[in-house]
Design a protein around this motif. Structure first.
Motif, PDB file in Angstrom:
ATOM      1  N   PHE A  86       0.829  -1.204   0.000  1.00 15.82           N
ATOM      2  CA  PHE A  86       0.000   0.000   0.000  1.00 15.82           C
ATOM      3  C   PHE A  86       0.867   1.259   0.000  1.00 15.82           C
ATOM      4  O   PHE A  86       0.623   2.195  -0.765  1.00 15.82           O
ATOM      5  CB  PHE A  86      -0.954   0.011   1.198  1.00 15.82           C
ATOM      6  CG  PHE A  86      -1.671   1.311   1.350  1.00 15.82           C
ATOM      7  CD1 PHE A  86      -2.626   1.701   0.415  1.00 15.82           C
ATOM      8  CD2 PHE A  86      -1.394   2.168   2.392  1.00 15.82           C
ATOM      9  CE1 PHE A  86      -3.287   2.918   0.530  1.00 15.82           C
ATOM     10  CE2 PHE A  86      -2.048   3.383   2.517  1.00 15.82           C
ATOM     11  CZ  PHE A  86      -2.997   3.756   1.587  1.00 15.82           C
ATOM     12  N   LEU A  87       1.882   1.284   0.841  1.00 12.82           N
ATOM     13  CA  LEU A  87       2.757   2.464   0.915  1.00 12.82           C
ATOM     14  C   LEU A  87       3.468   2.700  -0.403  1.00 12.82           C
ATOM     15  O   LEU A  87       3.624   3.844  -0.840  1.00 12.82           O
ATOM     16  CB  LEU A  87       3.774   2.313   2.053  1.00 12.82           C
ATOM     17  CG  LEU A  87       3.191   2.228   3.464  1.00 12.82           C
ATOM     18  CD1 LEU A  87       4.298   2.098   4.491  1.00 12.82           C
ATOM     19  CD2 LEU A  87       2.315   3.431   3.758  1.00 12.82           C
ATOM     20  N   LEU A  88       3.893   1.622  -1.040  1.00 11.30           N
ATOM     21  CA  LEU A  88       4.541   1.721  -2.335  1.00 11.30           C
ATOM     22  C   LEU A  88       3.581   2.345  -3.349  1.00 11.30           C
ATOM     23  O   LEU A  88       3.953   3.233  -4.122  1.00 11.30           O
ATOM     24  CB  LEU A  88       4.984   0.334  -2.803  1.00 11.30           C
ATOM     25  CG  LEU A  88       6.087   0.274  -3.834  1.00 11.30           C
ATOM     26  CD1 LEU A  88       7.386   0.832  -3.249  1.00 11.30           C
ATOM     27  CD2 LEU A  88       6.294  -1.162  -4.296  1.00 11.30           C
ATOM     28  N   CYS A  89       2.348   1.872  -3.351  1.00 10.55           N
ATOM     29  CA  CYS A  89       1.336   2.421  -4.249  1.00 10.55           C
ATOM     30  C   CYS A  89       1.103   3.899  -3.945  1.00 10.55           C
ATOM     31  O   CYS A  89       1.129   4.736  -4.840  1.00 10.55           O
ATOM     32  CB  CYS A  89       0.027   1.638  -4.097  1.00 10.55           C
ATOM     33  SG  CYS A  89      -1.325   2.323  -5.085  1.00 10.55           S
ATOM     34  N   ALA A  90       0.899   4.212  -2.675  1.00 12.49           N
ATOM     35  CA  ALA A  90       0.611   5.595  -2.265  1.00 12.49           C
ATOM     36  C   ALA A  90       1.743   6.522  -2.688  1.00 12.49           C
ATOM     37  O   ALA A  90       1.517   7.667  -3.082  1.00 12.49           O
ATOM     38  CB  ALA A  90       0.389   5.661  -0.758  1.00 12.49           C
ATOM     39  N   ASP A  91       2.945   6.008  -2.616  1.00 13.81           N
ATOM     40  CA  ASP A  91       4.128   6.791  -2.952  1.00 13.81           C
ATOM     41  C   ASP A  91       4.152   7.168  -4.429  1.00 13.81           C
ATOM     42  O   ASP A  91       4.747   8.172  -4.819  1.00 13.81           O
ATOM     43  CB  ASP A  91       5.365   5.972  -2.607  1.00 13.81           C
ATOM     44  CG  ASP A  91       6.486   6.848  -2.090  1.00 13.81           C
ATOM     45  OD1 ASP A  91       6.169   7.844  -1.408  1.00 13.81           O
ATOM     46  OD2 ASP A  91       7.639   6.543  -2.389  1.00 13.81           O
ATOM     47  N   GLN A  92       3.517   6.356  -5.293  1.00 14.11           N
ATOM     48  CA  GLN A  92       3.531   6.590  -6.731  1.00 14.11           C
ATOM     49  C   GLN A  92       2.449   7.581  -7.180  1.00 14.11           C
ATOM     50  O   GLN A  92       2.496   8.066  -8.301  1.00 14.11           O
ATOM     51  CB  GLN A  92       3.270   5.275  -7.495  1.00 14.11           C
ATOM     52  CG  GLN A  92       4.114   4.109  -7.063  1.00 14.11           C
ATOM     53  CD  GLN A  92       5.589   4.296  -7.393  1.00 14.11           C
ATOM     54  OE1 GLN A  92       5.914   4.671  -8.495  1.00 14.11           O
ATOM     55  NE2 GLN A  92       6.442   4.027  -6.428  1.00 14.11           N
ATOM     56  N   VAL A  93       1.477   7.840  -6.297  1.00 13.39           N
ATOM     57  CA  VAL A  93       0.340   8.665  -6.689  1.00 13.39           C
ATOM     58  C   VAL A  93       0.753  10.127  -6.814  1.00 13.39           C
ATOM     59  O   VAL A  93       1.403  10.683  -5.941  1.00 13.39           O
ATOM     60  CB  VAL A  93      -0.806   8.524  -5.663  1.00 13.39           C
ATOM     61  CG1 VAL A  93      -1.937   9.510  -5.964  1.00 13.39           C
ATOM     62  CG2 VAL A  93      -1.322   7.093  -5.658  1.00 13.39           C
ATOM     63  N   LYS A  94       0.344  10.733  -7.887  1.00  9.55           N
ATOM     64  CA  LYS A  94       0.547  12.178  -8.090  1.00  9.55           C
ATOM     65  C   LYS A  94      -0.806  12.787  -8.409  1.00  9.55           C
ATOM     66  O   LYS A  94      -1.633  12.145  -9.063  1.00  9.55           O
ATOM     67  CB  LYS A  94       1.503  12.422  -9.262  1.00  9.55           C
ATOM     68  CG  LYS A  94       2.842  11.725  -9.163  1.00  9.55           C
ATOM     69  CD  LYS A  94       3.776  12.440  -8.220  1.00  9.55           C
ATOM     70  CE  LYS A  94       5.104  11.755  -8.110  1.00  9.55           C
ATOM     71  NZ  LYS A  94       5.146  10.572  -7.258  1.00  9.55           N
ATOM     72  N   LEU A  95      -1.010  13.988  -7.953  1.00  7.40           N
ATOM     73  CA  LEU A  95      -2.243  14.674  -8.305  1.00  7.40           C
ATOM     74  C   LEU A  95      -2.183  15.038  -9.783  1.00  7.40           C
ATOM     75  O   LEU A  95      -1.234  15.662 -10.223  1.00  7.40           O
ATOM     76  CB  LEU A  95      -2.412  15.954  -7.488  1.00  7.40           C
ATOM     77  CG  LEU A  95      -3.207  15.815  -6.191  1.00  7.40           C
ATOM     78  CD1 LEU A  95      -3.286  17.167  -5.502  1.00  7.40           C
ATOM     79  CD2 LEU A  95      -4.602  15.290  -6.451  1.00  7.40           C
ATOM     80  N   SER A  96      -3.181  14.634 -10.521  1.00 10.45           N
ATOM     81  CA  SER A  96      -3.194  14.995 -11.934  1.00 10.45           C
ATOM     82  C   SER A  96      -3.551  16.463 -12.067  1.00 10.45           C
ATOM     83  O   SER A  96      -4.620  16.880 -11.659  1.00 10.45           O
ATOM     84  CB  SER A  96      -4.166  14.101 -12.697  1.00 10.45           C
ATOM     85  OG  SER A  96      -5.341  13.911 -11.946  1.00 10.45           O
TER      86      SER A  96
END
Length: 97
Positions: A86-96
């Motif tokens: 989950f943390l890995l995923c969250a880390d990849q998220v950028k606000l479009s």
């Protein structure tokens, strides 16, 4: 550039920490005992666009993590792989933009 998780932690740090401490302190009954803190963390998180984006983009790993917690109530440490995913995923998220 800040990781989405850092932004989340900055805005909702006290809620996240209280929830985490509660879960750690109540290994057998955290779901019942920490429900209110979880809601408070969710309310805080829901107020921030980057967090909304994480919840949308990382719903699957987060759901897997929560499922793991349900199945391992007596030994939440068994879920560290789920947390990391989950943390890995969250880390990849950028606000479009």
């Amino acid at each position: 550039r800040e990781a989405a998780l850092e932004i989340t932690a900055r805005y909702c740090r006290s809620e996240m920490e209280q929830y985490g401490r509660c879960v750690a302190a109540s290994p057998a009954s955290w779901q019942r005992d920490c429900h209110r803190l979880r809601l408070s963390m969710s309310r805080c998180a829901a107020a921030h666009p980057i967090v909304q984006q994480i919840r949308q983009d990382c719903a699957e790993p987060f759901a897997a993590f929560e499922q793991c917690l349900k199945e391992n109530q007596a030994s939440v440490m068994n879920c560290s792989d789920h947390v990391n995913a989950f943390l890995l995923c969250a880390d990849q998220v950028k606000l479009s933009a």
